[in-house]
Design a protein around this motif. Structure first.
Motif, PDB file in Angstrom:
ATOM      1  N   LEU A  96       0.833  -1.199   0.000  1.00 17.09           N
ATOM      2  CA  LEU A  96       0.000   0.000   0.000  1.00 17.09           C
ATOM      3  C   LEU A  96       0.869   1.249   0.000  1.00 17.09           C
ATOM      4  CD1 LEU A  96      -2.657   1.543   0.237  1.00 17.09           C
ATOM      5  CD2 LEU A  96      -2.581   1.130   2.717  1.00 17.09           C
ATOM      6  N   LEU A 119      -6.052   9.087  -4.376  1.00 17.91           N
ATOM      7  CA  LEU A 119      -5.816   7.986  -3.427  1.00 17.91           C
ATOM      8  C   LEU A 119      -6.978   6.988  -3.461  1.00 17.91           C
ATOM      9  CD1 LEU A 119      -4.369  10.025  -0.433  1.00 17.91           C
ATOM     10  CD2 LEU A 119      -3.149   8.249  -1.720  1.00 17.91           C
ATOM     11  N   ASP A 120      -8.196   7.494  -3.572  1.00 13.39           N
ATOM     12  CA  ASP A 120      -9.367   6.607  -3.665  1.00 13.39           C
ATOM     13  C   ASP A 120      -9.288   5.731  -4.916  1.00 13.39           C
ATOM     14  OD1 ASP A 120     -10.492   7.558  -1.308  1.00 13.39           O
ATOM     15  OD2 ASP A 120     -11.930   8.879  -2.323  1.00 13.39           O
ATOM     16  N   TRP A 123      -6.610   3.154  -4.396  1.00 11.78           N
ATOM     17  CA  TRP A 123      -6.975   2.227  -3.330  1.00 11.78           C
ATOM     18  C   TRP A 123      -7.521   0.918  -3.902  1.00 11.78           C
ATOM     19  CZ3 TRP A 123      -6.185   1.246   1.558  1.00 11.78           C
ATOM     20  CH2 TRP A 123      -7.066   0.434   2.256  1.00 11.78           C
ATOM     21  N   SER A 131     -10.817   4.849  -0.104  1.00  8.27           N
ATOM     22  CA  SER A 131      -9.632   4.724   0.745  1.00  8.27           C
ATOM     23  C   SER A 131      -9.955   5.250   2.140  1.00  8.27           C
ATOM     24  CB  SER A 131      -8.459   5.502   0.145  1.00  8.27           C
ATOM     25  OG  SER A 131      -8.638   6.891   0.349  1.00  8.27           O
TER      26      SER A 131
END
Length: 172
Positions: A96, A119-120, A123, A131
């Protein structure tokens, strides 16, 4: 844990790491092209986003990597087993962390909500749903990275930029 980043003549970076157990490590980055050192993006990003088992949390817990050299101090008698165990236990967050670093390196000039959206999207590589990171966390990360970029550009060959690794609250 104190970490001092310096520039290498070839454009990469070195990090001298002083762990609380008295061991000093040297981390040689593989990067040579980024505006900020890859390993510093790890430190800032992991700290801002609450990743406690990424690269820096793993180094603090005793993990060793090919890019890490022991400079001084006494390692545990079972250092190889300890390193392997930490890396196994932290494998998901280490993956991650690499994903997060990629997003943050591309988001240096973005705002918190845009970085949160990136980031989402990323993710999805490691988890389902949105995320767990907030726009506020993302904003802190990119602001600190912008500050680092300015300092890194002006850094003389004999100077360092120092950070302290004390991870924030662990994400759930």
């Amino acid at each position: 844990m104190d970490v001092a980043f310096s520039k290498r003549p070839d454009g990469g970076s070195l990090a001298l790491i002083d762990r609380e157990d008295g061991v000093r490590l040297r981390l040689r980055s593989y990067d040579r092209t980024g505006e900020v050192p890859h390993d510093a993006v790890h430190l800032i990003g992991e700290r801002a986003l609450g990743l406690t088992r990424g690269l820096w949390g793993s180094l603090q817990a005793g993990a060793l990597f090919d890019s890490v050299e022991v400079v001084s101090g006494r390692l545990r008698h079972d250092r190889r087993q300890r390193s392997d165990a930490v890396r196994r236990e932290n494998a998901a967050e280490l993956r991650l962390a690499e994903t997060v670093v990629g997003v943050l390196q591309q988001s240096l000039d973005s705002d918190g909500p845009s970085t949160k959206a990136a980031l989402d999207r990323a993710w999805g590589i490691t988890g389902t749903g949105p995320s767990p990171f907030t726009a506020a966390q993302a904003s802190v990360a990119v602001q600190e990275l912008r500050t680092l970029r300015e300092r890194w550009r002006d850094l003389a060959p004999d100077e360092t930029i120092t950070f302290t690794w004390r991870p924030g609250r662990r994400r759930r």
